[in-house]
Design a protein around this motif. Structure first.
Motif, PDB file in Angstrom:
ATOM      1  N   PHE A  77      14.509   9.751   3.682  1.00 31.84           N
ATOM      2  CA  PHE A  77      13.974   9.443   2.353  1.00 31.84           C
ATOM      3  C   PHE A  77      13.511  10.718   1.649  1.00 31.84           C
ATOM      4  O   PHE A  77      13.863  10.994   0.496  1.00 31.84           O
ATOM      5  N   ARG A  78      12.709  11.516   2.360  1.00 38.50           N
ATOM      6  CA  ARG A  78      12.158  12.733   1.749  1.00 38.50           C
ATOM      7  C   ARG A  78      13.250  13.754   1.446  1.00 38.50           C
ATOM      8  O   ARG A  78      13.204  14.444   0.422  1.00 38.50           O
ATOM      9  N   LEU A  97      14.956  12.726  -1.735  1.00 38.05           N
ATOM     10  CA  LEU A  97      14.096  12.800  -2.924  1.00 38.05           C
ATOM     11  C   LEU A  97      13.694  14.228  -3.253  1.00 38.05           C
ATOM     12  O   LEU A  97      13.671  14.639  -4.419  1.00 38.05           O
ATOM     13  N   LEU A  98      13.355  14.995  -2.233  1.00 34.40           N
ATOM     14  CA  LEU A  98      12.739  16.308  -2.437  1.00 34.40           C
ATOM     15  C   LEU A  98      13.681  17.449  -2.124  1.00 34.40           C
ATOM     16  O   LEU A  98      13.338  18.606  -2.321  1.00 34.40           O
ATOM     17  N   LEU A 153      -5.658   0.132 -10.152  1.00 36.65           N
ATOM     18  CA  LEU A 153      -5.058   1.450 -10.424  1.00 36.65           C
ATOM     19  C   LEU A 153      -4.046   1.366 -11.565  1.00 36.65           C
ATOM     20  O   LEU A 153      -3.868   2.307 -12.322  1.00 36.65           O
ATOM     21  N   GLY A 190       1.042   4.385  -2.866  1.00 37.88           N
ATOM     22  CA  GLY A 190       0.960   5.826  -2.617  1.00 37.88           C
ATOM     23  C   GLY A 190       2.166   6.557  -3.164  1.00 37.88           C
ATOM     24  O   GLY A 190       2.047   7.641  -3.755  1.00 37.88           O
ATOM     25  N   LEU A 191       3.329   5.955  -2.992  1.00 32.02           N
ATOM     26  CA  LEU A 191       4.572   6.576  -3.484  1.00 32.02           C
ATOM     27  C   LEU A 191       4.612   6.588  -5.012  1.00 32.02           C
ATOM     28  O   LEU A 191       4.996   7.592  -5.625  1.00 32.02           O
ATOM     29  N   LEU A 248       2.098   6.605  -7.125  1.00 26.54           N
ATOM     30  CA  LEU A 248       1.148   7.591  -7.652  1.00 26.54           C
ATOM     31  C   LEU A 248       1.681   9.015  -7.451  1.00 26.54           C
ATOM     32  O   LEU A 248       1.440   9.904  -8.269  1.00 26.54           O
ATOM     33  N   ALA A 249       2.419   9.207  -6.353  1.00 23.78           N
ATOM     34  CA  ALA A 249       2.946  10.539  -6.043  1.00 23.78           C
ATOM     35  C   ALA A 249       4.145  10.905  -6.912  1.00 23.78           C
ATOM     36  O   ALA A 249       4.404  12.085  -7.141  1.00 23.78           O
ATOM     37  N   GLN A 250       4.872   9.899  -7.365  1.00 24.73           N
ATOM     38  CA  GLN A 250       6.116  10.136  -8.124  1.00 24.73           C
ATOM     39  C   GLN A 250       6.069   9.385  -9.456  1.00 24.73           C
ATOM     40  O   GLN A 250       6.831   8.430  -9.677  1.00 24.73           O
ATOM     41  N   GLY A 268       0.826  -1.217   0.000  1.00 26.97           N
ATOM     42  CA  GLY A 268       0.000   0.000   0.000  1.00 26.97           C
ATOM     43  C   GLY A 268       0.851   1.254   0.000  1.00 26.97           C
ATOM     44  O   GLY A 268       0.542   2.238  -0.675  1.00 26.97           O
ATOM     45  N   MET A 269       1.931   1.206   0.753  1.00 27.03           N
ATOM     46  CA  MET A 269       2.825   2.353   0.827  1.00 27.03           C
ATOM     47  C   MET A 269       3.499   2.588  -0.531  1.00 27.03           C
ATOM     48  O   MET A 269       3.635   3.727  -0.984  1.00 27.03           O
TER      49      MET A 269
END
Lengths: 157, 203
Positions: free
Chosen positions: B195-196, B199-200, B102, B70-71, B73-75, B66-67
């Protein structure tokens, strides 16, 4: 929701959330995500945050019970979580099967570190969801908006 | 009516996870990786030297898929790899159906299947008793699936994980020997920030 840049709307189909679910299906900028069980939506929200997206989880009170262990991820990892819960098993409930979980929703969520905001009046829905979204996406909390049966009514049997 | 015995007793659990996992994943830097708990997280931490493109768990059993969704779809411009084990996947196997519906084009799943719950003392899992996770994935609607259980299948498995245009699912059958003994970052919030940040370029 869209004003807060929510782009992932996750749900197990539910009459209480039907309008929002339909909006998410019709919005080309939103991923409308039908789940097989509610805890998938908790994990999804954590993954969305890792990738810098925002999610909302729509569920019925019975689904809260399915989420408990995955809420460890949100609490320990300090992931933001916004969930809207349509309540059963409280004010005026006629189905005995809904009572146990309905009554346990608030203590269970609070035990797992989720802040609960209850709504009983229609005019409070918008401001409460707005407040919750700010607490989640600006302050990094896990917040549940409980849409009570005083608000949405008890299902007639 | 005759009862058909569909139990799959011919499954091979021979590959060594310490060589098979690196072989099937290749250069880990090509992926953003979410790993479920227990042996798989040790495989992934060892492979990447616990790098910032990896989020590992040591709880929330069943959450990795599931995680990863979400990741992914976000990236949408990055390839996301979910690494999970047979025990973890069995706990929330329905998420394969959610993912299949999906169909994110950038999400791949590898299930390191040793047929045992290694973390709790090597009790047999369902996959040692005839349950076939690839068949369950096919039933869930995953279009690109494979089972890798011999050396000569590793290359095709690796290809499917990184080249498929759509959700792909690879069962990597390995023998029930210990995963690498790697001491990874176990603090879930620190792992999130790491992680963030990578990535960001902000937490």
């Amino acid at each position: 929701m869209r004003a807060h840049d929510v782009t992932q709307v996750a749900y197990v189909p539910d009459a209480g959330h039907a309008h929002l679910i339909d909006l998410s299906i019709d919005d080309p900028d939103v991923h409308s995500i039908a789940l097989t069980t509610e805890e998938e939506g908790v994990a999804l929200a954590a993954g969305a945050h890792l990738g810098d997206a925002r999610a909302v989880l729509l569920m019925q009170s019975s689904g809260v019970g399915n989420c408990i262990n995955f809420l460890s991820l949100m609490k320990n990892g300090q992931f933001p979580l916004l969930t809207l819960v349509s309540m059963r098993g409280e004010f005026g409930e006629g189905n005995p099967w809904q009572m146990a979980m309905g009554q346990a929703v608030r203590p269970v969520l609070e035990a797992m570190g989720v802040i609960c905001l209850e709504v009983t009046e229609p005019e409070d829905v918008g401001p409460t969801v707005e407040a919750a979204a700010t607490m989640v996406f600006n302050a990094g909390n896990a917040v549940a908006v409980l849409l009570t049966q005083r608000l949405i009514g008890a299902k007639a049997f | 009516m005759a009862v058909k015995d569909t139990s799959n007793t011919s499954s091979i659990f021979e590959l060594d996870r310490q060589t098979a996992v690196p072989a099937v994943i290749g250069n880990h830097k090509d992926f953003l990786i979410v790993s479920g708990l227990a042996g798989t997280s040790k495989d992934m931490a060892s492979l990447t030297d616990d790098a910032a493109n990896l989020y590992t768990m040591a709880g929330a059993m069943g959450a990795a898929t599931g995680m990863g969704l979400g990741l992914a779809l976000a990236q949408p411009d990055k390839r996301v790899l979910v690494a999970t084990g047979d025990g973890e996947l069995l706990m929330n196997v329905g998420t394969l159906a959610t993912i299949a519906v999906l169909n994110p084009p950038n999400l791949s799943i590898v299930c390191v299947d040793n047929g045992y719950y290694g973390e709790t003392g090597y009790q047999k899992s369902h996959t040692s008793r005839g349950v076939d996770l690839e068949q369950m994935a096919i039933g869930a609607g995953m279009k690109m699936t494979s089972t890798v259980e011999r050396e000569d299948q590793l290359e095709d498995g690796a290809k499917m994980l990184r080249e498929s245009n759509g959700r792909s699912f690879v069962v990597l059958r390995v023998n029930p020997k210990e995963p690498p003994a790697y001491k990874r970052l176990m603090e879930p919030s620190a792992c999130r920030v790491r992680f963030r940040s990578a990535l960001l370029e902000r937490p």
